[in-house]
Scaffold this motif. Structure first.
Motif, PDB file in Angstrom:
ATOM      1  N   LYS A   1       0.783  -1.238   0.000  1.00  0.00           N
ATOM      2  CA  LYS A   1       0.000   0.000   0.000  1.00  0.00           C
ATOM      3  C   LYS A   1       0.814   1.286   0.000  1.00  0.00           C
ATOM      4  O   LYS A   1       0.263   2.366  -0.192  1.00  0.00           O
ATOM      5  CB  LYS A   1      -0.944   0.020   1.201  1.00  0.00           C
ATOM      6  CG  LYS A   1      -0.261   0.072   2.563  1.00  0.00           C
ATOM      7  CD  LYS A   1      -1.317   0.090   3.669  1.00  0.00           C
ATOM      8  CE  LYS A   1      -0.657   0.124   5.044  1.00  0.00           C
ATOM      9  NZ  LYS A   1      -1.665   0.138   6.126  1.00  0.00           N
ATOM     10  N   ASN A   2       2.116   1.218   0.213  1.00  0.00           N
ATOM     11  CA  ASN A   2       2.924   2.436   0.308  1.00  0.00           C
ATOM     12  C   ASN A   2       3.943   2.567  -0.809  1.00  0.00           C
ATOM     13  O   ASN A   2       5.020   3.136  -0.625  1.00  0.00           O
ATOM     14  CB  ASN A   2       3.642   2.482   1.665  1.00  0.00           C
ATOM     15  CG  ASN A   2       2.683   2.735   2.816  1.00  0.00           C
ATOM     16  OD1 ASN A   2       1.876   3.660   2.756  1.00  0.00           O
ATOM     17  ND2 ASN A   2       2.742   1.903   3.847  1.00  0.00           N
ATOM     18  N   VAL A   3       3.621   2.046  -1.974  1.00  0.00           N
ATOM     19  CA  VAL A   3       4.542   2.089  -3.116  1.00  0.00           C
ATOM     20  C   VAL A   3       4.501   3.475  -3.752  1.00  0.00           C
ATOM     21  O   VAL A   3       3.426   4.024  -4.000  1.00  0.00           O
ATOM     22  CB  VAL A   3       4.161   1.017  -4.154  1.00  0.00           C
ATOM     23  CG1 VAL A   3       5.068   1.100  -5.371  1.00  0.00           C
ATOM     24  CG2 VAL A   3       4.233  -0.368  -3.524  1.00  0.00           C
ATOM     25  N   THR A   4       5.663   4.049  -4.031  1.00  0.00           N
ATOM     26  CA  THR A   4       5.726   5.377  -4.647  1.00  0.00           C
ATOM     27  C   THR A   4       6.026   5.262  -6.138  1.00  0.00           C
ATOM     28  O   THR A   4       6.704   4.338  -6.587  1.00  0.00           O
ATOM     29  CB  THR A   4       6.792   6.256  -3.976  1.00  0.00           C
ATOM     30  OG1 THR A   4       8.050   5.575  -3.979  1.00  0.00           O
ATOM     31  CG2 THR A   4       6.400   6.565  -2.547  1.00  0.00           C
ATOM     32  N   SER A   5       5.530   6.226  -6.881  1.00  0.00           N
ATOM     33  CA  SER A   5       5.692   6.222  -8.333  1.00  0.00           C
ATOM     34  C   SER A   5       6.950   6.980  -8.741  1.00  0.00           C
ATOM     35  O   SER A   5       7.508   7.756  -7.958  1.00  0.00           O
ATOM     36  CB  SER A   5       4.480   6.863  -9.004  1.00  0.00           C
ATOM     37  OG  SER A   5       4.384   8.231  -8.642  1.00  0.00           O
ATOM     38  N   CYS A   6       7.340   6.772  -9.987  1.00  0.00           N
ATOM     39  CA  CYS A   6       8.515   7.477 -10.521  1.00  0.00           C
ATOM     40  C   CYS A   6       8.142   8.881 -10.962  1.00  0.00           C
ATOM     41  O   CYS A   6       8.958   9.789 -10.932  1.00  0.00           O
ATOM     42  CB  CYS A   6       9.099   6.697 -11.700  1.00  0.00           C
ATOM     43  SG  CYS A   6      10.685   7.331 -12.267  1.00  0.00           S
TER      44      CYS A   6
END
Length: 549
Positions: A274-279
């Protein structure tokens, strides 16, 4: 009619006309800038009144200097009419959606297909642009100017206008430099909010992409090969990578959201990070970055478009590849493998002539799988939750959250309607993934199957006055930079890979923001597909620590 005709019959000094254009830009077409200043200054305890009064004067003087430099007979009218029209469009977009037209937004604009671009148009937008853009364009084009000698009048008046503007700016700097420096240092994005600063970023984009000599294509991972030529159970692998669009993690039931937006996949016990960040905050950045060997910290678009992706490396290792496209292009990631782009014709009941809902990607899926050989990797690039026409991303019989927003000009919908429409898109993506999992389960006797889903970037739904996406990364809220990442594995796949799902689920549940990002995708795909290569980074493989072989 007589009154409007009299406006065009009056003669005006050409340089005075340019000054009035600067005034119009400063006071009308920069309303988004004044709203931004209001938000900034309202948070400051003590504000110098003189500084506030000087702001529009400073902007008008600066614009007058720039406009006078570009204002010359014959071409000047055309230049300013076009500039006014485009600036009216950007002013509307900035005011309604909080969009900042920096370099990243230029990438998004130039690389958006026609159908996607048209979805941003609405009746209220057209009316607004007509009044603040089209009508002023006609005035600039047809108002009469006085005949002037080129040197004695035209050039002299131009120099006087520029010098006076410079003096005004110098005087403002003498009295309020401290205020300007303080606000500027604390809000470095302000120069990108000024209309028409997009001209600079637009020229910069065109120069880099059309006038700069392209770099030579670079192959990486040329040593790629499968760790084992045969699986432990003798069945080939069928891996489906679902590339999402505009889905934000905060609206996923699997990630703690209160609404049942994952009710279709819930029975399949998908593992969710749930805490994945985008580029990036736009497809044009996130997709090529995610598929490349680069991280967000060192991402370079020119290199990404001219270097192998993990798709190319998997293909080189002998894995059969297919890319199915429903979102306006692969951004270079799937250029060198077989690609099928959905046709939007109305002969397909899942399409309306402009776009298709994502279930159309499953058409002919069985046949396409059968045509591939050996281990197979299929990428499905979905339309997902692309706005502002959220209501076009799901069929009417999948309108679960009501009332929804059935229009493109979402600013004229209530917050409840916008969120309902957006949540319907998330739920429909969930439905599509559940149908895909069922299909993969039906292949259990033939393949070791798995599915991996990740979105390219998130979305703002009105929080802090922002809508849609594309806000500069340093300013973007977490709604635009936090994306869902979910995965499902068949029993035979986990057994063959020695993958401990309890271990993986513990990692997902305990991961904090910043622990995992789209930087992890490249090596994770190489690792889970058992491809050995020197460009693989084991520390970025999210599966490695949960595998026993």
């Amino acid at each position: 009619m007589k009154r409007s005709a009299s406006i065009f019959n009056k003669e005006i000094n050409y340089n005075v006309l340019v000054f009035f254009i600067a005034v119009y830009f400063g006071l009308v077409l920069n309303i988004p800038l004044w709203r931004t200043f209001y938000e900034i200054l309202s948070k400051i305890e003590v504000v110098n009144t003189g500084f506030v009064i000087s702001l529009p004067i400073f902007i008008i003087a600066a614009l007058n200097i720039i406009f006078q430099i570009f204002a010359w007979p014959y071409l000047g009218r055309v230049f300013f009419s076009v500039l006014t029209l485009i600036s009216a469009i950007t002013a509307y977009a900035s005011y309604q959606y909080g969009i900042i037209f920096d370099y990243g937004m230029m990438e998004n604009i130039f690389e958006t297909n026609t159908g996607e671009a048209l979805s941003y148009f609405s009746l209220s937008g057209v009316i607004t642009v007509f009044f603040i853009g089209v009508i002023p364009c006609f005035i600039v084009l047809f108002i009469k100017t006085k005949k002037q000698s080129f040197v004695k009048d035209f050039v002299i008046y131009k120099l006087i206008s520029i010098i006076v503007s410079i003096i005004v700016i110098v005087l403002i700097a003498m009295f309020f430099y401290k205020d300007y420096a303080s606000v500027g240092r604390n809000n470095k994005y302000l120069n990108r909010v000024i209309n028409p600063s997009y001209v600079y970023t637009g020229i910069k984009y065109l120069d880099r992409n059309y006038f700069t000599k392209p770099i030579a294509y670079q192959k990486i991972g040329t040593d790629a090969k499968l760790v084992q030529t045969a699986t432990s159970n003798g069945k080939p692998t069928l891996f489906v990578f679902v590339l999402g669009e505009t889905a934000r993690s905060q609206n996923y039931q699997a990630n703690g959201y209160s609404r049942p937006t994952n009710q279709y996949t819930q029975p399949y016990n998908m593992i969710s990070f749930k805490n994945v960040t985008s580029c990036g905050t736009a497809t044009a950045v996130s997709v090529p970055c995610m598929f490349s060997a680069m991280n967000r910290s060192n991402y370079n678009k020119a290199i990404a478009y001219n270097q192998d992706t993990f798709i190319d490396i998997l293909h080189r290792a002998g894995i059969s590849m297919l890319w199915k496209e429903n979102d306006g292009g692969d951004k270079g990631a799937g250029d060198r493998v077989r690609e099928i782009t959905l046709k939007h014709g109305t002969e397909n009941p899942l399409c309306d002539g402009e776009s298709c809902i994502d279930m159309a990607l499953l058409d002919n899926f069985d046949q396409q799988v059968a045509e591939m050989k050996g281990n197979k990797f299929i990428t499905l690039h979905i339309m997902g939750s692309h706005g502002p026409t959220y209501y076009k991303r799901y069929p009417k019989d999948h309108t679960f959250f009501k009332p929804d927003c059935q229009r493109a000009d979402i600013e004229n919908c209530t917050t409840e309607q916008i969120i309902n429409s957006y949540d319907n898109t998330i739920l429909y993506t969930d439905y599509m993934i559940s149908q895909l999992i069922q299909k993969l389960q039906s292949y259990s006797d033939k393949y070791n199957t798995a599915l991996f889903y990740i979105s390219d970037h998130g979305e703002s739904l009105g929080e802090d006055g922002l809508y849609l996406h594309g806000t500069p990364y340093s300013l973007a809220p977490e709604y635009q930079t936090t994306v869902p990442m979910m995965m499902w594995f068949s029993k035979s796949f986990t057994q063959d890979r020695g993958l401990n799902l309890t271990c993986l689920e513990n990692i997902a549940n305990n991961a904090k923001r910043g622990d995992y990002s789209q930087d992890n995708v490249f090596s994770s795909m190489l690792g889970i597909m058992d491809v050995k290569t020197s460009v693989y980074k084991p520390q970025q493989d999210i599966f490695r620590q949960c595998r026993t072989n």
